[in-house]
Write an enzyme that holds these catalytic residues in place. Structure first.
Site, mmCIF file in Angstrom:
data_model
loop_
_atom_site.group_PDB
_atom_site.id
_atom_site.type_symbol
_atom_site.label_atom_id
_atom_site.label_comp_id
_atom_site.label_asym_id
_atom_site.label_seq_id
_atom_site.Cartn_x
_atom_site.Cartn_y
_atom_site.Cartn_z
ATOM 1 N N TYR A 1 56.632 107.069 -72.439
ATOM 2 C CA TYR A 1 57.301 105.790 -72.159
ATOM 3 C C TYR A 1 58.749 105.848 -72.671
ATOM 4 O O TYR A 1 59.696 105.533 -71.953
ATOM 5 C CB TYR A 1 56.535 104.649 -72.837
ATOM 6 C CG TYR A 1 57.051 103.270 -72.499
ATOM 7 C CD1 TYR A 1 56.536 102.568 -71.422
ATOM 8 C CD2 TYR A 1 58.065 102.685 -73.247
ATOM 9 C CE1 TYR A 1 57.012 101.302 -71.104
ATOM 10 C CE2 TYR A 1 58.548 101.427 -72.930
ATOM 11 C CZ TYR A 1 58.014 100.734 -71.863
ATOM 12 O OH TYR A 1 58.489 99.487 -71.561
ATOM 13 N N GLU B 1 57.261 97.399 -61.990
ATOM 14 C CA GLU B 1 56.797 98.181 -63.135
ATOM 15 C C GLU B 1 57.933 99.069 -63.643
ATOM 16 O O GLU B 1 58.659 99.677 -62.838
ATOM 17 C CB GLU B 1 55.601 99.033 -62.682
ATOM 18 C CG GLU B 1 54.499 99.151 -63.682
ATOM 19 C CD GLU B 1 53.823 97.817 -64.015
ATOM 20 O OE1 GLU B 1 54.289 97.133 -64.954
ATOM 21 O OE2 GLU B 1 52.841 97.484 -63.349
ATOM 22 N N GLY C 1 45.367 98.061 -70.927
ATOM 23 C CA GLY C 1 46.730 97.805 -70.461
ATOM 24 C C GLY C 1 46.941 96.351 -70.064
ATOM 25 O O GLY C 1 47.778 96.053 -69.217
ATOM 26 N N LEU C 2 46.188 95.445 -70.680
ATOM 27 C CA LEU C 2 46.341 94.027 -70.343
ATOM 28 C C LEU C 2 47.131 93.289 -71.427
ATOM 29 O O LEU C 2 47.134 92.060 -71.507
ATOM 30 C CB LEU C 2 44.970 93.374 -70.128
ATOM 31 C CG LEU C 2 44.122 94.065 -69.061
ATOM 32 C CD1 LEU C 2 42.804 93.363 -68.874
ATOM 33 C CD2 LEU C 2 44.881 94.114 -67.739
ATOM 34 N N THR D 1 60.600 98.166 -64.756
ATOM 35 C CA THR D 1 61.897 97.574 -64.406
ATOM 36 C C THR D 1 62.422 96.684 -65.524
ATOM 37 O O THR D 1 63.614 96.379 -65.549
ATOM 38 C CB THR D 1 61.771 96.725 -63.122
ATOM 39 O OG1 THR D 1 60.590 95.926 -63.230
ATOM 40 C CG2 THR D 1 61.665 97.594 -61.891
ATOM 41 N N GLU E 1 57.647 94.510 -82.015
ATOM 42 C CA GLU E 1 57.046 95.719 -81.417
ATOM 43 C C GLU E 1 58.044 96.889 -81.446
ATOM 44 O O GLU E 1 57.705 98.013 -81.789
ATOM 45 C CB GLU E 1 56.612 95.414 -79.986
ATOM 46 C CG GLU E 1 56.113 96.609 -79.226
ATOM 47 C CD GLU E 1 54.611 96.680 -79.061
ATOM 48 O OE1 GLU E 1 53.942 95.647 -79.170
ATOM 49 O OE2 GLU E 1 54.112 97.797 -78.821
ATOM 50 N N ASP F 1 55.649 91.882 -71.280
ATOM 51 C CA ASP F 1 54.284 91.541 -71.694
ATOM 52 C C ASP F 1 54.243 90.245 -72.504
ATOM 53 O O ASP F 1 53.403 89.375 -72.275
ATOM 54 C CB ASP F 1 53.674 92.692 -72.512
ATOM 55 C CG ASP F 1 53.677 93.997 -71.744
ATOM 56 O OD1 ASP F 1 53.806 93.962 -70.507
ATOM 57 O OD2 ASP F 1 53.551 95.068 -72.377
HETATM 58 C C1 GLA Z 1 54.412 98.383 -70.787
HETATM 59 C C2 GLA Z 1 55.572 97.755 -71.555
HETATM 60 C C3 GLA Z 1 56.332 96.762 -70.667
HETATM 61 C C4 GLA Z 1 56.712 97.376 -69.325
HETATM 62 C C5 GLA Z 1 55.506 98.083 -68.690
HETATM 63 C C6 GLA Z 1 55.883 98.844 -67.460
HETATM 64 O O1 GLA Z 1 53.431 97.408 -70.487
HETATM 65 O O2 GLA Z 1 55.098 97.107 -72.701
HETATM 66 O O3 GLA Z 1 57.469 96.293 -71.349
HETATM 67 O O4 GLA Z 1 57.804 98.235 -69.459
HETATM 68 O O5 GLA Z 1 54.880 98.973 -69.603
HETATM 69 O O6 GLA Z 1 56.301 97.977 -66.467
#
Ligand code: GLA
Length: 386
Positions: free
Chosen positions: A221, A33, A123-124, A35, A159, A171
Site C-alpha cells: 500500500y 479505489e 477489508g470492511l 483514489t 492511523e 474509511d
Molecule cells: C484502504 C485505505 C483507504 C483507501 C483504500 C483503497 O482501505 O484505508 O484509505 O486508500 O484502501 O481505495
C-alpha cells in the site's frame, strides 16, 4: 452485537450503567479505489454491520477499554497514550486520542466497552470504525465540540502517525458520514461531499469474503502511494500546476508515457482512469443505470488487477466467476487489495443460486468456505438512545 448487549457487557464490566451508546459502522466502497490519497473521488457508504460502544466518564484520568469480542481489557492508569505491542487493538483508540490532545482537546478518564459484528480482516474498515467511533464517543462524553469532519481527520492522523499505516481518508469518512440507502461521493481534494441514493430495489449489494489476507499488504500500500507520488513529480516537469494525480487526465498522461518508468506509468494510468470512472458512476447512479455502473466496476477490477496490481488470484477468481453469471451486473475487488472482499451488484431473484454456485466453486478451487454478506447501506456513526 446490539445496543442491549453492549449495555449489559458494560454494566457487568464496570458495575454501573453506561452514559452513552454509540454505533460506528463498517463501510463498502462502490467505486473509486486508491483514489483517496491521490486527491480524487471515492463513492463509499456505511453498512449495517458496526462496532457498538458503551461508555462513561471516570472521576480520574484513567482509560479502561474492554474489547468484548476478545475478552481483553486495556488499562492506562494515568491516561497516557503509549503505543501497545501486545493489545495492539488499543492503538486504534490511543492513536486518535493522542492526536486530539495534540490539537488541544482536553478530556480525562473513560470507561469503554465495545463489540462488533463487522467481520474482521475482510477489508470492511473495522479499524477505521474503532478510531472514528472512539473519537465520537469521547467528543460526546466531554463535549469537545469536534465537528464530524474534524473527528474523521483526527482518526486518519491516528492511523497515519500512531498506527503507522499511511491510509487515505475514505474509511473513516464513510463510517462517520454514511446515510441509509445512500452512497456518498467525497472529493478528497477539498472534502466536499454529496449523497447519491442507491435506488435499486431489485438489486442487492453483496460482499464475497475471500478469507485471505496476503502478507505485505501495508508495505505494498505504502509503495503504491510512493509510486503515485513519483508519477506526480515527473509529470510536474511538463506542467508545474500538477499537485496530485487528480490533476492528470488520461490524455495528458498518454502524451507523456515515455517520460515515466513503465510501472509508474501503469499506476498513474489506473488512478487517472479510476477518478474519471467515479464521475461516470455518479451519472449512472443518478440515471438509475445500474448496468453502466456494473460495467464500470468490472473495469475498475481490470485496472486494479493489471495496472495497479493490488489484486490477488483469489479475488480475480471471484470476479471471473461473477462475470460468467448474467444476473451479476458488476463485481470487483474492494479496498486496499491483496485479500478481503469483492463487491457485487446482483439481481435479487438470482441471489440464492449465486451464493450456492460461488461457494461451491471457491471451495473446489481454494478449499476455503466462502462467506457471503448481503449488505444494506446504513447511517454513519450515531448515538443510540439507551
Ligand atoms: C484502504 C485505505 C483507504 C483507501 C483504500 C483503497 O482501505 O484505508 O484509505 O486508500 O484502501 O481505495
Amino acid at each position: 452485537m446490539d445496543k442491549y448487549t453492549i449495555q449489559q457487557i458494560f454494566t457487568k464490566t464496570y458495575g454501573h450503567a453506561p452514559k452513552l451508546v454509540v454505533r460506528a459502522p463498517g463501510r463498502i466502497n462502490l467505486i473509486g479505489e486508491h483514489t483517496d490519497y491521490n486527491f480524487g473521488y471515492v463513492l463509499p457508504g456505511a453498512i449495517n454491520k458496526a462496532i457498538w460502544f458503551a461508555a462513561s466518564r471516570r472521576d480520574d484520568a484513567a482509560f479502561h477499554f474492554f474489547a468484548a469480542d476478545l475478552g481483553e481489557i486495556f488499562v492506562s492508569e494515568n491516561g497516557e497514550t503509549v503505543f501497545q505491542k501486545e493489545k495492539s487493538w488499543a492503538n486504534y483508540l490511543l492513536g486518535v486520542l493522542s492526536e486530539a490532545r495534540k490539537d488541544g482537546y482536553n478530556f480525562s478518564g473513560v470507561n469503554l466497552a465495545f463489540g462488533s459484528d463487522i467481520p474482521l480482516g475482510a477489508g470492511l474498515s473495522s479499524s477505521a470504525a474503532l478510531e472514528s467511533g472512539g473519537m465520537f464517543v469521547v467528543n460526546e462524553l466531554y463535549n469537545l465540540g469536534l465537528s464530524r469532519m474534524e473527528s474523521v481527520k483526527l482518526a486518519q492522523r491516528g492511523e497515519n502517525e500512531f498506527v503507522g499505516m499511511k491510509c487515505g481518508i475514505m474509511d473513516m469518512f464513510a463510517s462517520v458520514f454514511g446515510k441509509e440507502n445512500h452512497v456518498v461521493r467525497l472529493d478528497c481534494r477539498n472534502l466536499e461531499y454529496a449523497y447519491f441514493p442507491f435506488d435499486a430495489p431489485d438489486i442487492t449489494l453483496v460482499l464475497c469474503d475471500s478469507g485471505v489476507k496476503h502478507a505485505l499488504v501495508d508495505s505494498e500500500y505504502n509503495t503504491r502511494r510512493a509510486e503515485s507520488e513519483e508519477g506526480v513529480r515527473l509529470l510536474q516537469t511538463f506542467d508545474p500546476s500538477i499537485q496530485s494525480l487528480r490533476d492528470v487526465s488520461p490524455t495528458f498522461l498518454a502524451e507523456h508515457e515515455k517520460a515515466l518508468p513503465p510501472v509508474v506509468y501503469r499506476r498513474c494510468k489506473y488512478v487517472a482512469e479510476e477518478i474519471s470512472r467515479v464521475e461516470q458512476a455518479c451519472v449512472a447512479l443518478a440515471n438509475h443505470d445500474m448496468k453502466t455502473l456494473g460495467q464500470l466496476m468490472y473495469e475498475t477490477h481490470d485496472g486494479l488487477q493489471h495496472d495497479y496490481q493490488v489484486s490477488c488470484p483469489e479475488m480475480d477468481f471471484l470476479v471471473d466467476e461473477a462475470r460468467k453469471d448474467s444476473s451479476v451486473l458488476g463485481a470487483r475487488m474492494m479496498g486496499g487489495g491483496f485479500g478481503g472482499c469483492t463487491i457485487n451488484l446482483i439481481k435479487n431473484d438470482a441471489l440464492p443460486a449465486f451464493i450456492a454456485e460461488m461457494q461451491t466453486s471457491y471451495q473446489h478451487k481454494y478449499g476455503i468456505e466462502l462467506k457471503v454478506y448481503p449488505v444494506q447501506l446504513a447511517n454513519g456513526t450515531e448515538t443510540v438512545d439507551g
